[in-house]
Structures are given as structure tokens and as C-alpha cells.
Scaffold this motif. Structure first.
Motif, mmCIF file in Angstrom:
data_model
loop_
_atom_site.group_PDB
_atom_site.id
_atom_site.type_symbol
_atom_site.label_atom_id
_atom_site.label_comp_id
_atom_site.label_asym_id
_atom_site.label_seq_id
_atom_site.Cartn_x
_atom_site.Cartn_y
_atom_site.Cartn_z
ATOM 1 N N GLY A 22 0.821 -1.211 0.000
ATOM 2 C CA GLY A 22 0.000 0.000 0.000
ATOM 3 C C GLY A 22 0.851 1.255 0.000
ATOM 4 O O GLY A 22 0.588 2.206 -0.754
ATOM 5 N N ALA A 25 2.529 1.768 -3.340
ATOM 6 C CA ALA A 25 1.624 2.125 -4.437
ATOM 7 C C ALA A 25 1.003 3.512 -4.285
ATOM 8 O O ALA A 25 0.699 4.165 -5.287
ATOM 9 C CB ALA A 25 0.519 1.075 -4.547
ATOM 10 N N THR A 26 0.789 3.960 -3.048
ATOM 11 C CA THR A 26 0.002 5.182 -2.855
ATOM 12 C C THR A 26 0.826 6.433 -2.589
ATOM 13 O O THR A 26 0.335 7.545 -2.795
ATOM 14 C CB THR A 26 -0.994 5.003 -1.688
ATOM 15 N N ASP A 116 -2.376 10.561 4.889
ATOM 16 C CA ASP A 116 -1.285 10.527 3.916
ATOM 17 C C ASP A 116 -0.393 11.751 4.035
ATOM 18 O O ASP A 116 0.825 11.659 3.879
ATOM 19 C CB ASP A 116 -1.843 10.445 2.497
ATOM 20 N N GLU A 120 3.748 12.310 4.101
ATOM 21 C CA GLU A 120 4.334 13.083 3.015
ATOM 22 C C GLU A 120 5.012 14.346 3.522
ATOM 23 O O GLU A 120 6.021 14.791 2.972
ATOM 24 C CB GLU A 120 3.267 13.408 1.971
#
Length: 398
Positions: A22, A25-26, A116, A120
Motif C-alpha cells: 500500500g 503504491a500510494t 497521507d 508526506e
């Protein structure tokens, strides 16, 4: 960092394949000049992969077979002290985070709760640090950032109630800045200007940089302490930044003298910022009596406040306060009280092993029998059933 390509190497270690895949991919790795060069299903394989690939960033679960994330972090830091490590866990026990802080990890995220943009934001921070460290001109700046980061980590731990090291470091900072006999202003910058960018801009102003201190709490929330004599210069600096960053928001406390008052000012500014974050508004958007009322309730969750009690505390009549509260918050005072108590009760049931009686007392809801009836009436579940559901859900994700 791959010296040939300039790409920052990342390794992910987690015994859950869905988490590893995950993240790969994200997360927009290319955006941060990064590449996932290895992923591992346990600590032993992660250590072998680290020795082979020498990634600059390691993202690891804490609870893994064969070798846990804490031991992996210890080995990585011994082998390569500059490696950035982010710990992932389903556990809310701050003991894990404290152990990681001792080792020098860079971040700690609950993998069942983090957004997220939290990860980040860390990646962007790491990118800037690693790029800066490549050049001699950036080396001194990077070393200074590390000191600010360490102070920021201690600030976070102190505000969370888990460490008093920040108070001791503040004493040392006061000696270094000759603050002992001077009144200070304390600012909190709440949004709109990344603390690293601010530090870079401030480095061009000797007085503001050398006599003040910038202490990060997160990427976009940071605290700024400086002598009262520089308050006008600081305000002018912020107004100038506001012209460049319209979303910039800040608050100020002071003048304050001595470590205890400095700590109190930081704590109060932090509470205000947290409340603004929770409600999605700034303190200037609500009347001061409403903010004062909310602070009273946040600081005393077990108190059973009546409308009259709080109205008296904030200097308004009962009717005026009730109308103003409903207009500002969108709920009546009583409805808000119960909504907040329910939120606290859910958190305590989910994240602690406190007895029903303890939770009843902490939420100001009398005894365990009344609390259980009240909770079921509000949620349709008994407290024990809710707790079991939450524990079962957490164990399935670990």
C-alpha cells in the motif's frame, strides 16, 4: 542517497504485505526524489536489506517477527546515524515512541490513524535535509536544524505530558541567549509558513536569528521566542511574510519573564492552536468569552459545568452566554457538553484499560452505573461492548 542519480533510497519493513504494498503504491515517491529499493516482512530481513542497500530512509513497523522495529532502529542508527527512521504501529502506548525518541528516530505514526499528508510532510522534510547535507554550504544549516529538531522533539514530548527534558533545555537556551534578565514574547505560527523556510529567511536577519529561538512542533506549526525589544521587528517580519503567504496565521503571548512563565505561555498558545485545529476556525473568528468557556471545559473534562457557572466565569449573563455560544459553536451549551464527554469516553474506552468507574469520574458522569446507561442511550451500545469491538478491530489490523 544514490550519488550517481541523486535519488533518495527508501526501505519499508512491515510483516503485513498490504501495508508494504500500500505504501509503495500510494505514496508519490518520485515527487520527493525517492525510490523504494527494498521491502521486508520481518526485522531480520529488513536488517539484511539495509546492509545491502544502505537506504537513507527506513519506514518500519514496531511489532514484527524475528526482530522488532525498535531493535532494527537501534542497529540502523549504530551503523548509519544520519538515517531517517519513521516508526509505524497500531499501539497508542507512548512508551514505544519514547524508546524511539531515545534512539533518534525522526517520526512516529499510528498506521491505523495517520493521514497521507502526515507521512508526506515528513518525506518533504527529509528531502530538504538530505539535499542540504550534500553541499558544504548546507552542512552548517543542517547541523543547526538537527538542534532545532531535537528541541522540537522534546517540546512535543513535554506538551504530551511524557517528558520534562524540554524545560531543562529551555534553561540552557536562556543562558545561551542571555534571556535571564529580559522579558520575552512567545509566538506560535499556526499555518502558512513551513518552519524550515522560516529558519532560512530568518538566517538573513542577525538580530532576529541570534537573539531569538525557533522551536518546531510540526512542519507548519512552530514557536518563536525572542526579547520584547524585538517584538516590533518580529511583528513587521510576520506582516511581510503574510503579504507573501496569505494563509499565514499566528498568535502572541507576552511579555513574559522567567522559565515558568515562558512554559506557561507556550502551553496556552498550544491549547489555543489545538482548539482552532479541532474546530476549524481561528480564535479571532469567535468572541473571546466563547474561547474562554471552551478552554475551561477542555482543561477540566471531569467538571460538571452548568450554563450559569460558565457564564459567570466568562463575565456574561446566562441568557447572553447561551445565545452567543449557540451562534458561535452551532450547538447549545448542554448539547456540546454531552458531545464532548462522549468523545472523551470513547477515547478512554478504546485507548486505555481504565475501569468504568474511572471513566465515569474522568468524564464527570457520576458512577459507573449511570455512565453505562448514558453511554448506551447515546450510542446504542454498552461501554463494554464498544470497548470489545474496538480492541478486536485493533488486533485484526496488527
Amino acid at each position: 542517497m544514490d550519488t550517481a542519480t541523486g535519488t533518495i533510497k527508501v526501505m519499508i519493513a512491515d510483516d503485513e504485505s498490504i501495508v508494504r504494498k500500500g505504501l509503495q503504491a500510494t505514496v508519490p515517491w518520485e515527487k520527493y526524489g525517492m525510490e523504494v529499493v527494498a521491502d521486508a516482512a520481518n526485522g531480520r530481513k529488513a536488517w539484511e536489506a539495509f546492509q545491502l542497500h544502505r537506504p537513507q530512509i527506513v519506514i518500519t513497523d514496531i511489532v514484527m517477527p524475528e526482530m522488532d522495529g525498535i531493535e532494527l532502529s537501534r542497529r540502523v542508527k549504530q551503523a548509519a546515524p544520519d538515517t531517517r527512521i519513521v516508526l509505524l504501529s497500531c499501539h497508542r502506548d507512548f512508551e514505544y515512541a519514547k524508546e524511539g525518541l531515545k534512539l533518534g528516530v525522526s517520526g512516529y505514526l499510528l498506521k491505523t490513524a495517520f493521514e497521507d499528508d502526515e507521512l508526506e510532510s515528513m518525506l518533504e522534510q527529509f528531502r530538504k535535509e538530505l539535499i542540504a547535507s550534500r553541499s558544504d554550504s548546507g552542512a552548517d544549516s543542517a547541523r543547526e536544524d538537527i538542534g532545532e529538531e531535537r528541541l522540537g522533539t522534546q517540546l512535543y514530548a513535554w506538551l504530551s505530558g511524557h517528558s520534562d527534558k524540554f524545560a531543562r533545555e529551555l534553561e540552557k537556551l536562556a543562558e545561551a541567549r542571555s534571556w535571564r534578565e529580559r522579558a520575552l514574547y512567545v509566538y506560535v505560527i499556526k499555518s502558512g509558513l513551513n518552519w524550515r523556510d522560516a529558519a532560512d529567511i530568518l538566517s538573513r536577519d542577525d538580530a532576529l536569528k541570534n537573539e531569538g529561538a525557533l522551536i518546531p512542533f510540526s512542519e507548519e506549526r512552530w514557536y518563536w521566542m525572542l526579547p520584547a525589544a524585538l517584538a516590533d521587528a518580529a511583528s513587521g517580519w510576520l506582516v511581510e511574510r503574510k503579504s507573501e503567504h496569505a494563509e499565514l496565521l499566528w498568535s502572541r503571548s507576552g511579555p513574559v519573564e522567567g522559565p515558568q512563565q515562558w512554559l506557561r505561555a507556550i502551553s496556552e498558545l498550544h491549547k489555543e492552536a489545538e482548539m482552532e485545529k479541532a474546530y476549524g476556525v481561528s480564535s479571532g473568528e469567535w468572541p473571546e468569552p466563547i474561547w474562554k468557556a471552551l478552554r475551561l471545559m477542555h482543561d477540566n473534562p471531569a467538571a460538571d459545568w452548568s450554563v450559569s457557572d460558565v457564564a459567570g466565569q466568562v463575565g456574561l449573563s446566562r441568557s447572553h452566554f447561551s445565545i452567543l455560544f449557540k451562534k458561535s459553536v452551532g450547538l447549545s451549551f448542554v448539547a456540546y457538553q454531552y458531545k464532548r464527554k462522549l468523545k472523551i469516553a470513547r477515547e478512554l474506552l478504546k485507548d486505555t484499560s481504565l475501569t468504568m468507574q474511572d471513566i465515569a469520574e474522568r468524564t464527570g458522569l457520576g458512577d459507573s452505573k449511570y455512565f453505562s446507561k448514558w453511554f448506551k442511550r447515546c450510542t446504542g451500545q454498552t461501554p463494554s461492548h464498544y470497548r470489545t469491538q474496538q480492541k478486536d478491530g485493533a488486533s485484526r489490523t496488527e
